[in-house]
Write a protein that holds these residues in place. Structure first.
Motif, PDB file in Angstrom:
ATOM      1  N   UNK A   1      34.349  68.176 -21.679  1.00  0.00           N
ATOM      2  CA  UNK A   1      33.148  68.487 -22.419  1.00  0.00           C
ATOM      3  C   UNK A   1      33.391  68.339 -23.920  1.00  0.00           C
ATOM      4  N   UNK A   2      34.575  68.805 -24.365  1.00  0.00           N
ATOM      5  CA  UNK A   2      34.885  68.671 -25.788  1.00  0.00           C
ATOM      6  C   UNK A   2      34.987  67.208 -26.181  1.00  0.00           C
ATOM      7  N   UNK A   3      35.535  66.391 -25.290  1.00  0.00           N
ATOM      8  CA  UNK A   3      35.656  64.965 -25.556  1.00  0.00           C
ATOM      9  C   UNK A   3      34.276  64.333 -25.738  1.00  0.00           C
ATOM     10  N   UNK A   4      33.347  64.736 -24.906  1.00  0.00           N
ATOM     11  CA  UNK A   4      31.980  64.208 -25.008  1.00  0.00           C
ATOM     12  C   UNK A   4      31.369  64.588 -26.358  1.00  0.00           C
ATOM     13  N   UNK A   5      31.527  65.835 -26.756  1.00  0.00           N
ATOM     14  CA  UNK A   5      30.982  66.293 -28.037  1.00  0.00           C
ATOM     15  C   UNK A   5      31.667  65.562 -29.194  1.00  0.00           C
ATOM     16  N   UNK A   6      32.990  65.358 -29.097  1.00  0.00           N
ATOM     17  CA  UNK A   6      33.714  64.664 -30.163  1.00  0.00           C
ATOM     18  C   UNK A   6      33.292  63.205 -30.302  1.00  0.00           C
ATOM     19  N   UNK A   7      32.824  62.614 -29.220  1.00  0.00           N
ATOM     20  CA  UNK A   7      32.337  61.235 -29.283  1.00  0.00           C
ATOM     21  C   UNK A   7      30.879  61.200 -29.717  1.00  0.00           C
ATOM     22  N   UNK A  41      21.259  63.365 -21.528  1.00  0.00           N
ATOM     23  CA  UNK A  41      21.459  63.242 -20.076  1.00  0.00           C
ATOM     24  C   UNK A  41      22.913  63.452 -19.694  1.00  0.00           C
ATOM     25  N   UNK A  42      23.830  62.902 -20.461  1.00  0.00           N
ATOM     26  CA  UNK A  42      25.249  63.075 -20.180  1.00  0.00           C
ATOM     27  C   UNK A  42      25.664  64.527 -20.315  1.00  0.00           C
ATOM     28  N   UNK A  43      25.196  65.192 -21.349  1.00  0.00           N
ATOM     29  CA  UNK A  43      25.506  66.605 -21.541  1.00  0.00           C
ATOM     30  C   UNK A  43      24.912  67.449 -20.419  1.00  0.00           C
ATOM     31  N   UNK A  44      23.699  67.155 -20.016  1.00  0.00           N
ATOM     32  CA  UNK A  44      23.054  67.865 -18.912  1.00  0.00           C
ATOM     33  C   UNK A  44      23.829  67.673 -17.608  1.00  0.00           C
ATOM     34  N   UNK A  45      24.304  66.455 -17.367  1.00  0.00           N
ATOM     35  CA  UNK A  45      25.104  66.168 -16.176  1.00  0.00           C
ATOM     36  C   UNK A  45      26.382  66.994 -16.157  1.00  0.00           C
ATOM     37  N   UNK A  46      27.087  67.031 -17.282  1.00  0.00           N
ATOM     38  CA  UNK A  46      28.346  67.779 -17.357  1.00  0.00           C
ATOM     39  C   UNK A  46      28.097  69.271 -17.179  1.00  0.00           C
ATOM     40  N   UNK A  47      27.016  69.778 -17.736  1.00  0.00           N
ATOM     41  CA  UNK A  47      26.718  71.202 -17.603  1.00  0.00           C
ATOM     42  C   UNK A  47      26.318  71.584 -16.175  1.00  0.00           C
ATOM     43  N   UNK A  48      25.884  70.611 -15.365  1.00  0.00           N
ATOM     44  CA  UNK A  48      25.487  70.893 -13.990  1.00  0.00           C
ATOM     45  C   UNK A  48      26.600  70.705 -12.965  1.00  0.00           C
ATOM     46  N   UNK A  49      27.792  70.328 -13.408  1.00  0.00           N
ATOM     47  CA  UNK A  49      28.922  70.236 -12.489  1.00  0.00           C
ATOM     48  C   UNK A  49      29.266  71.636 -11.997  1.00  0.00           C
ATOM     49  N   UNK A  50      29.439  71.772 -10.698  1.00  0.00           N
ATOM     50  CA  UNK A  50      29.695  73.099 -10.153  1.00  0.00           C
ATOM     51  C   UNK A  50      30.594  72.990  -8.919  1.00  0.00           C
TER      52      UNK A  50
END
Length: 145
Positions: A1-7, A41-50
């Motif tokens: 998740x941090x990698x996504x935010x850093x990009x 959409x990418x952030x929403x996808x990562x937040x929905x991983x469970x």
């Protein structure tokens, strides 16, 4: 998740600066909208991983939404050994997510604690957990039953 935010953040800042200094605002507004929508959409996808795990008196079951929607169940009789382990996600399994090969599968979202099961036929399954202490205590009684 941090990698996504850093990009995502530098890309977004770059597009905003480009938009502010550009003469053709309409084209950049469309590009900015597309990039922003993709990032959301990418952030929403990562937040929905469970990753969910259920252990009852008869079996161990897990699912990893949105990839594995149905519960994968392993009866107690099929499990040859079960232990709570500390692992290195990158060194041992190549990172987080669904990893592995024919003999070993790993399912993890975050952290470095996991439940390692030997389910026979030279097959091991590692399921990540955030509750290793509670799981260790529970498994001592579960194995004895």
């Amino acid at each position: 998740m941090y990698l996504i935010v850093l990009i995502e953040l530098p890309t977004l800042l770059f597009l905003i600066v480009l938009y502010a200094t550009s003469e053709d605002k309409q084209e950049l507004a469309i590009a900015l909208g597309v990039v922003l929508g993709t990032m959301a959409l990418l952030l929403l996808f990562v937040l929905n991983l469970k990753l969910e795990t259920r252990i009852d008196s008869e079996s161990v079951a897990f699912r990893y939404a949105p990839f594995i929607r149905k519960w994968r169940k392993y009866p107690k009789e099929q499990i040859k050994s079960i232990t709570v382990i500390k692992y290195s996600p990158i060194a041992d399994y190549g990172g987080w997510g669904i990893k592995g090969n024919k003999t070993t599968k790993a399912y993890s979202v975050i952290g470095e604690d996991g439940l390692l099961m030997d389910v026979g036929e030279k097959k091991k399954i590692m399921i990540g957990t955030m509750k290793s202490k509670e799981l260790s205590d529970f498994l001592q009684n579960w194995i004895e039953e």
